[in-house]
Motif scaffolding. Structure first.
Motif, PDB file in Angstrom:
ATOM      1  N   ARG A   1       0.816  -1.220   0.000  1.00 35.67           N
ATOM      2  CA  ARG A   1       0.000   0.000   0.000  1.00 35.67           C
ATOM      3  C   ARG A   1       0.847   1.268   0.000  1.00 35.67           C
ATOM      4  O   ARG A   1       0.347   2.348   0.326  1.00 35.67           O
ATOM      5  N   GLN A   2       2.090   1.167  -0.371  1.00 29.04           N
ATOM      6  CA  GLN A   2       2.970   2.329  -0.343  1.00 29.04           C
ATOM      7  C   GLN A   2       2.477   3.415  -1.303  1.00 29.04           C
ATOM      8  O   GLN A   2       1.999   3.121  -2.396  1.00 29.04           O
ATOM      9  N   LYS A   3       2.622   4.659  -0.875  1.00 26.31           N
ATOM     10  CA  LYS A   3       2.273   5.797  -1.713  1.00 26.31           C
ATOM     11  C   LYS A   3       3.519   6.314  -2.422  1.00 26.31           C
ATOM     12  O   LYS A   3       4.652   6.046  -2.015  1.00 26.31           O
TER      13      LYS A   3
ATOM     14  N   GLU B   1      -1.009  12.744  -4.505  1.00 26.03           N
ATOM     15  CA  GLU B   1      -1.526  11.700  -3.636  1.00 26.03           C
ATOM     16  C   GLU B   1      -1.966  10.531  -4.525  1.00 26.03           C
ATOM     17  O   GLU B   1      -3.074  10.519  -5.069  1.00 26.03           O
ATOM     18  N   VAL B   2      -1.086   9.549  -4.680  1.00 22.32           N
ATOM     19  CA  VAL B   2      -1.372   8.398  -5.527  1.00 22.32           C
ATOM     20  C   VAL B   2      -0.526   7.236  -5.023  1.00 22.32           C
ATOM     21  O   VAL B   2       0.596   7.417  -4.542  1.00 22.32           O
ATOM     22  N   SER B   3      -1.068   6.032  -5.107  1.00 22.46           N
ATOM     23  CA  SER B   3      -0.310   4.865  -4.687  1.00 22.46           C
ATOM     24  C   SER B   3       0.713   4.503  -5.750  1.00 22.46           C
ATOM     25  O   SER B   3       0.509   4.730  -6.948  1.00 22.46           O
TER      26      SER B   3
ATOM     27  N   SER C   1       4.625   9.192  -2.363  1.00 25.34           N
ATOM     28  CA  SER C   1       5.346  10.072  -1.439  1.00 25.34           C
ATOM     29  C   SER C   1       6.267   9.287  -0.506  1.00 25.34           C
ATOM     30  O   SER C   1       7.118   9.882   0.156  1.00 25.34           O
ATOM     31  N   ASP C   2       6.112   7.965  -0.448  1.00 22.31           N
ATOM     32  CA  ASP C   2       6.944   7.132   0.418  1.00 22.31           C
ATOM     33  C   ASP C   2       8.257   6.722  -0.234  1.00 22.31           C
ATOM     34  O   ASP C   2       9.109   6.119   0.438  1.00 22.31           O
TER      35      ASP C   2
ATOM     36  N   ASN D   1       7.719  12.585  -7.562  1.00 20.52           N
ATOM     37  CA  ASN D   1       8.090  12.857  -6.175  1.00 20.52           C
ATOM     38  C   ASN D   1       9.550  13.290  -6.194  1.00 20.52           C
ATOM     39  O   ASN D   1      10.457  12.465  -6.268  1.00 20.52           O
TER      40      ASN D   1
ATOM     41  N   ASP E   1      -0.876   2.084  -8.261  1.00 18.70           N
ATOM     42  CA  ASP E   1      -1.696   2.665  -9.318  1.00 18.70           C
ATOM     43  C   ASP E   1      -0.838   3.347 -10.383  1.00 18.70           C
ATOM     44  O   ASP E   1      -1.087   3.210 -11.585  1.00 18.70           O
TER      45      ASP E   1
ATOM     46  N   THR F   1     -10.359  14.731  -5.257  1.00 15.20           N
ATOM     47  CA  THR F   1      -9.887  13.535  -5.956  1.00 15.20           C
ATOM     48  C   THR F   1     -10.267  13.587  -7.426  1.00 15.20           C
ATOM     49  O   THR F   1     -11.414  13.825  -7.774  1.00 15.20           O
TER      50      THR F   1
ATOM     51  N   VAL G   1      -6.405  10.012  -8.138  1.00 11.85           N
ATOM     52  CA  VAL G   1      -5.208  10.761  -7.785  1.00 11.85           C
ATOM     53  C   VAL G   1      -5.612  12.160  -7.337  1.00 11.85           C
ATOM     54  O   VAL G   1      -6.628  12.695  -7.783  1.00 11.85           O
TER      55      VAL G   1
END
Length: 385
Positions: A137-139, A200-202, A141-142, A186, A205, A232, A224
């Motif tokens: 489930r990492q985004k 904001e997106v995984s 931004s991670d 990012n 995806d 969204t 997104v």
């Protein structure tokens, strides 16, 4: 070399389905020679399709030590070897089903027949299961380092654009109407100029969208947000390879954000050049459908994929000068052509996996001096931190 002159290291991985094993092997060898993680050495990871699979995989944080990556490059090699057969199961009739589906759409229009042949696509759910297991489930931004994932949004009026905030490209129909190329970014490298907020997106995806290769997988839609506070929106994505290459990524996604006082070192890891010449008589014989027929290796689609890079490569190489390291070679010519892997991106057979590793070894030996020089540079650059 002062800190202000310390190079920024960017890595570009090409698309190419199973041929992603070639850059995966390259990165495994780099990690073995240097004793470092790719994220220890690289500031910016770029590239479409199978390249985005690799880049994202290497940037997933270790849950036990979030400052370290969960995977080394060798794990990505194993990913392709293990999951390739699930993503691209052997299907002798895929090209035939695709042709029947296209013929049915143009002439008969039988909905039941269209469902029967499944549009000639591979099962997107199989790719999804493999990528979900890899990314969780990492985004976006991670990601440990800067990550740039290209997608082509076919729905130019999709709500992502309407939900976006900040500068708008008013009055430009190329950007306000129709489908459009886009990069999900990012940017975390030191000194990034005018870096946009990370959407904001995984990761799942974003990569699923960038790997939705035409004729192989269906379009992939995903939610997104432009910023955490934006409404969204959505993107209807197909494979970023339809527009992205090292030249375009550099000019469109990276160059506007580079600080003026930092040199850029760019590493390009290829999946084999597969652009072939087409005889005039063959082209004329193909006709309107034959130029996109898989049995002819889809010559028109291949032209679309390669044409922008052939137009820009000389200017790109001139601008980069000695700061460009390219590791790639032709898959359609050479003294050992009979031993080369399949140029098709969906051959996950054990024999082809073996040939892909051998092709990497050939490419490495042809570029041994540049490879050794690059590894020394990466170690020195790491030690400066």
């Amino acid at each position: 070399m002062t800190f202000s002159e310390k190079p920024i290291i960017a890595l570009y991985n090409y698309g190419g389905g199973m041929r992603g094993l070639i850059p995966a092997h390259f990165m495994q060898r780099i990690e073995e020679v240097t004793g470092l993680y790719m994220t220890d050495m690289v500031d910016i990871f770029m590239g479409p399709s199978t390249g985005s699979i690799l880049n994202a995989g290497l940037n997933i944080p270790d849950p036990h030590d979030p400052s370290k990556p969960k995977f080394r490059a060798r794990h990505m090699v194993r990913f392709y070897e293990r999951e390739g057969g699930h993503i691209f199961p052997r299907d002798s009739f895929r090209s035939l089903r695709s042709m029947i589906h296209d013929f049915n759409n143009r002439t008969l229009g039988f909905e039941q027949l269209g469902n029967l042949v499944r549009h000639g696509h591979y099962e997107q759910a199989s790719l999804g299961r493999s990528l979900r297991a890899l990314y969780g489930r990492q985004k976006m931004s991670d990601s440990l380092k800067s990550l740039i994932i290209p997608v082509y949004n076919i729905e130019g009026t999709a709500s992502y654009k309407n939900a976006s905030q900040g500068r708008q490209h008013r009055g430009n129909p190329f950007l306000n109407e129709g489908g459009h190329a886009m990069w999900l970014k990012n940017l975390k490298f030191e000194g990034a100029v005018n870096g946009p907020p990370c959407p904001e997106v995984s990761i799942y995806d974003a990569v699923m969208g960038s790997t939705a290769a035409p004729t192989y997988f269906q379009c992939y839609s995903f939610p997104v947000k432009k910023t955490p506070d934006s409404p969204t929106g959505s993107i209807a994505a197909i494979d970023g390879s339809v527009f992205d290459n090292p030249c375009i990524s550099y000019m469109g996604a990276l160059r506007p954000h580079l600080p003026p006082n930092r040199p850029l070192i760019m590493i390009v890891l290829g999946t084999g050049y597969s652009n072939t010449s087409i005889r005039k008589d063959d082209w004329d014989r193909y006709g309107s459908l034959g130029v996109v027929d898989p049995k002819n290796d889809m010559p028109l689609i291949n032209i679309f994929f390669h044409a922008p890079e052939t137009a820009l490569i000389e200017a790109f190489e001139t601008e980069m000068g000695g700061n460009l390291y390219v590791f790639n070679k032709s898959m359609v010519s050479g003294p050992y052509l009979e031993d080369y892997p399949n140029i098709k991106i969906d051959d996950a057979s054990p024999e082809n996996i073996h040939r892909l590793k051998n092709f990497f070894e050939m490419t490495l030996e042809e570029n041994r001096k540049a490879f050794d020089e690059l590894c020394e540079l990466l170690i020195k650059n790491y030690e400066m931190r």
